[in-house]
Design an enzyme around this catalytic site. Structure first.
Site, PDB file in Angstrom:
ATOM      1  CD  GLU A  82      10.316 -20.397  11.411  1.00  0.00           C
ATOM      2  OE1 GLU A  82      10.088 -19.673  12.385  1.00  0.00           O
ATOM      3  OE2 GLU A  82      10.789 -19.959  10.342  1.00  0.00           O
ATOM      4  CB  CYS A 114      12.733 -17.939   7.263  1.00  0.00           C
ATOM      5  SG  CYS A 114      11.092 -17.636   7.928  1.00  0.00           S
ATOM      6  CB  THR A 157       2.159 -12.881   5.917  1.00  0.00           C
ATOM      7  OG1 THR A 157       2.358 -13.193   7.306  1.00  0.00           O
ATOM      8  CG2 THR A 157       1.968 -11.393   5.765  1.00  0.00           C
ATOM      9  CB  SER A 207      10.485  -8.663  11.363  1.00  0.00           C
ATOM     10  OG  SER A 207       9.420  -8.481  10.460  1.00  0.00           O
ATOM     11  CG  HIS A 243      12.895 -14.972   3.644  1.00  0.00           C
ATOM     12  ND1 HIS A 243      12.173 -16.135   3.603  1.00  0.00           N
ATOM     13  CD2 HIS A 243      12.461 -14.304   4.737  1.00  0.00           C
ATOM     14  CE1 HIS A 243      11.349 -16.173   4.633  1.00  0.00           C
ATOM     15  NE2 HIS A 243      11.502 -15.069   5.342  1.00  0.00           N
ATOM     16  CE  LYS A 252       7.516  -3.427   2.820  1.00  0.00           C
ATOM     17  NZ  LYS A 252       7.111  -2.029   2.749  1.00  0.00           N
ATOM     18  CG  ASN A 294       6.479 -16.842   5.372  1.00  0.00           C
ATOM     19  OD1 ASN A 294       7.394 -17.442   4.806  1.00  0.00           O
ATOM     20  ND2 ASN A 294       6.677 -16.099   6.447  1.00  0.00           N
ATOM     21  CB  SER A 327      13.048 -13.798  12.606  1.00  0.00           C
ATOM     22  OG  SER A 327      12.327 -13.078  11.632  1.00  0.00           O
TER      23      SER A 327
HETATM   24  N1  COA Z   1      -4.566  -0.220  -0.323  1.00  0.00           N
HETATM   25  C1  COA Z   1      -3.321  -0.443  -0.766  1.00  0.00           C
HETATM   26  N2  COA Z   1      -2.250  -0.607   0.059  1.00  0.00           N
HETATM   27  C2  COA Z   1      -2.477  -0.569   1.388  1.00  0.00           C
HETATM   28  C3  COA Z   1      -3.756  -0.349   1.911  1.00  0.00           C
HETATM   29  C4  COA Z   1      -4.833  -0.176   1.001  1.00  0.00           C
HETATM   30  N3  COA Z   1      -6.097   0.019   1.412  1.00  0.00           N
HETATM   31  N4  COA Z   1      -3.673  -0.348   3.267  1.00  0.00           N
HETATM   32  C5  COA Z   1      -2.366  -0.560   3.563  1.00  0.00           C
HETATM   33  N5  COA Z   1      -1.640  -0.708   2.434  1.00  0.00           N
HETATM   34  C6  COA Z   1      -0.214  -0.957   2.303  1.00  0.00           C
HETATM   35  C7  COA Z   1       0.653  -0.150   3.250  1.00  0.00           C
HETATM   36  O1  COA Z   1       0.931   1.134   2.746  1.00  0.00           O
HETATM   37  C8  COA Z   1       1.875  -1.050   3.339  1.00  0.00           C
HETATM   38  O2  COA Z   1       2.679  -0.871   2.206  1.00  0.00           O
HETATM   39  P1  COA Z   1       4.226  -0.399   2.371  1.00  0.00           P
HETATM   40  O3  COA Z   1       4.864  -1.409   3.277  1.00  0.00           O
HETATM   41  O4  COA Z   1       4.732  -0.445   0.980  1.00  0.00           O
HETATM   42  O5  COA Z   1       4.178   0.937   3.001  1.00  0.00           O
HETATM   43  C9  COA Z   1       1.300  -2.451   3.252  1.00  0.00           C
HETATM   44  O6  COA Z   1      -0.001  -2.310   2.685  1.00  0.00           O
HETATM   45  C10 COA Z   1       1.143  -3.140   4.602  1.00  0.00           C
HETATM   46  O7  COA Z   1       0.441  -2.265   5.439  1.00  0.00           O
HETATM   47  P2  COA Z   1       0.864  -2.055   6.959  1.00  0.00           P
HETATM   48  O8  COA Z   1      -0.003  -1.031   7.542  1.00  0.00           O
HETATM   49  O9  COA Z   1       2.345  -1.891   7.067  1.00  0.00           O
HETATM   50  O10 COA Z   1       0.452  -3.504   7.482  1.00  0.00           O
HETATM   51  P3  COA Z   1       0.565  -4.124   8.909  1.00  0.00           P
HETATM   52  O11 COA Z   1       0.927  -3.117   9.936  1.00  0.00           O
HETATM   53  O12 COA Z   1      -0.693  -4.873   9.100  1.00  0.00           O
HETATM   54  O13 COA Z   1       1.804  -5.150   8.835  1.00  0.00           O
HETATM   55  C11 COA Z   1       3.503  -6.665   8.191  1.00  0.00           C
HETATM   56  C12 COA Z   1       2.467  -5.635   7.693  1.00  0.00           C
HETATM   57  C13 COA Z   1       4.275  -7.228   6.991  1.00  0.00           C
HETATM   58  C14 COA Z   1       4.493  -6.023   9.142  1.00  0.00           C
HETATM   59  C15 COA Z   1       2.735  -7.817   8.904  1.00  0.00           C
HETATM   60  O14 COA Z   1       1.972  -8.517   7.957  1.00  0.00           O
HETATM   61  C16 COA Z   1       3.615  -8.798   9.651  1.00  0.00           C
HETATM   62  O15 COA Z   1       3.950  -8.601  10.804  1.00  0.00           O
HETATM   63  N6  COA Z   1       3.998  -9.922   8.992  1.00  0.00           N
HETATM   64  C17 COA Z   1       4.760 -10.988   9.626  1.00  0.00           C
HETATM   65  C18 COA Z   1       6.239 -10.674   9.783  1.00  0.00           C
HETATM   66  C19 COA Z   1       6.961 -10.500   8.491  1.00  0.00           C
HETATM   67  O16 COA Z   1       6.504 -10.982   7.459  1.00  0.00           O
HETATM   68  N7  COA Z   1       8.135  -9.851   8.522  1.00  0.00           N
HETATM   69  C20 COA Z   1       8.933  -9.585   7.339  1.00  0.00           C
HETATM   70  C21 COA Z   1      10.398  -9.739   7.521  1.00  0.00           C
HETATM   71  S1  COA Z   1      10.851 -11.387   7.958  1.00  0.00           S
END
Ligand code: COA
Length: 407
Positions: A82, A114, A157, A207, A243, A252, A294, A327
């Site tokens: 991609e 992906c 990521t 996602s 993945h 998860k 990633n 996705s």
């Molecule tokens: N100490 C420990 N853990 C912490 C923390 C801290 N100080 N602050 C946050 N966290 C944890 C959160 O609790 C969360 O854990 P959980 O998912 O088990 O609840 C994790 O860290 C991520 O925090 P979050 O607030 O959800 O992060 P974010 O809003 O910045 O986004 C993603 C996380 C993955 C959604 C973001 O990185 C993203 O959009 N990635 C690209 C898309 C992707 O990878 N999608 C996946 C499916 S293909």
């Protein structure tokens, strides 16, 4: 039934990395969010003398060398990405020239976020199973740069890398039975990159929901397909590789899978099952994503390489479930049957050795590299000699007359 699958596999990661410690400090985010929350520690950064073409060629070159394969023996080459470099000319064409793949070869590029790499693998296994020529081989390559831009939640990521697999009859590493799979697809907007956009638009939390739904549906489809009649899919597998856009996505996913598989158990029992099976079946496949981040199409197969290198002779004769998600979205749950005597090939993976040869770069250096455009790159072929090493055989030198140049 003809036994078809992967005779050997190779992985390529570029020579630079950024630590999540440095990224966290620069972004004013507690580092635990990245280390504990996402499970990631380093991300591969691609220098401006590399792109999806060079990574694909560098991964495949290692594979051809270690298997002693003459490039002219390859009758099909599929490159999934991609991070394409052209709307029309496929990455596969550039790779064909760099590797000296012959003219009697079907080549093409596949795109489905992906998931594309799995589509290329399944199609290649089917092609080799149906060919009249016993010795026909296919090359399947996944190459990507996960690039989200600066100061957003996707930034930690990011990563870059490529995986290459040689598909043939009577494979030496693992077999893939393409009739034993579970599939799912549905049009969603969880992550997409409209034409002209340099970085994707991401609804990150949605996602994750889409991913888990796809896992649930494709696992159900696989169970029906295998006619398990109430038996648990998880108990028929020795390992599962998911993945992994970030390391904790595997956690998860596995928790969700265990909850589905042990629906009737109470929470305490399910948590116990999750902990036991995660450590044994999933954890050995995680070191790559922690170190690289990633790599989109290659991500789940980087997990497989990590598993093989962590477990070595332990994986011989074992069943590995592979959950591939892209996705948009599309997903497939398939099974790899690892061959007896696979350890000799596993010894040749050298993934950890390749990771150790990388150089750490500063946040300023990362910012400079990821602010550049391919049009800014201008190297004379003699200048790029010192960018090459044991793993980096091909580099990008710039664009001339709208044509990308490589040496
Ligand atoms: N100490 C420990 N853990 C912490 C923390 C801290 N100080 N602050 C946050 N966290 C944890 C959160 O609790 C969360 O854990 P959980 O998912 O088990 O609840 C994790 O860290 C991520 O925090 P979050 O607030 O959800 O992060 P974010 O809003 O910045 O986004 C993603 C996380 C993955 C959604 C973001 O990185 C993203 O959009 N990635 C690209 C898309 C992707 O990878 N999608 C996946 C499916 S293909």
């Amino acid at each position: 039934m003809t036994d078809v699958g992967v005779t050997d596999i190779s992985i390529y990661v570029p020579s630079y990395y950024l630590t999540h410690q440095d990224l966290a400090e620069a972004r004013g985010v507690p580092v635990d969010k990245f280390h504990i929350g996402l499970g990631n520690f380093k991300m591969s950064i691609i220098p401006n003398w590399e792109d999806s073409v060079t990574m694909a060629a560098n991964a495949a070159y290692q594979l051809l060398m270690k298997t002693g394969t003459d490039p002219k023996e390859i009758r099909q080459m599929v490159v999934s990405t991609e991070s394409g470099v052209d709307y029309s000319k496929p990455v596969a064409s550039y790779v064909q020239e760099l590797l000296g793949i012959g003219i009697r070869c079907r080549i093409y590029e596949v795109k489905h976020a992906c998931y594309g790499g799995t589509a290329g693998l399944i199609n290649s296994v089917d092609r080799i199973a149906r060919t009249n020529r016993e010795s026909e081989k296919a090359l399947v390559i996944m190459t990507d740069i996960a690039h989200y831009g600066f100061e957003n939640s996707g930034e930690p990521t990011q990563g870059a890398g490529a995986v290459a697999m040689l598909v043939e009859r009577n494979p030496k590493l693992f077999s893939v039975d393409t009739t034993q799979n579970g599939v799912y697809s549905k049009s969603v907007f969880d992550f997409w990159r409209p034409s002209g956009h340099v970085v994707p638009i991401v609804d990150g939390h949605y996602s994750i929901e889409c991913y888990l739904k796809a896992l649930e549906e494709s696992a159900m489809d696989l169970k029906e397909n295998l006619q398990l009649n109430g038996r648990r899919l998880i108990e028929t597998l020795d390992y599962v590789v998911y993945h992994m856009p970030f390391c904790n996505m595997a956690k998860k996913a596995h928790r969700h899978f265990v909850q589905l598989e042990y629906k009737d158990a109470d929470n305490a029992e399910r948590e116990k099952r999750f902990k036991e099976t995660f450590e044994k079946m999933v954890e050995p496949g995680l070191f790559g994503v922690r170190e690289v981040g990633n790599i989109y199409t290659g991500s789940v197969y980087m997990g497989l390489v990590s598993l093989l290198e962590s477990e070595r002779e332990e994986v011989e004769g074992k069943k590995v479930g592979i959950f591939s998600y892209g996705s948009g979205c599309g997903a497939e749950f398939l099974i790899c049957n690892i061959k007896e005597n696979a350890q000799k090939l596993i010894d040749g993976l050298n993934f950890k050795k390749q990771l150790d040869r990388r150089k750490k770069i500063s946040i300023e250096h990362y910012t400079h590299i990821y602010s550049q455009k391919p049009q800014d790159v201008r190297y004379f072929p003699q200048e790029v000699r010192h960018f090459k090493d044991e793993y980096t055989q091909f580099v990008f030198t710039g664009i001339k007359d709208h044509k990308r140049q490589y040496v």
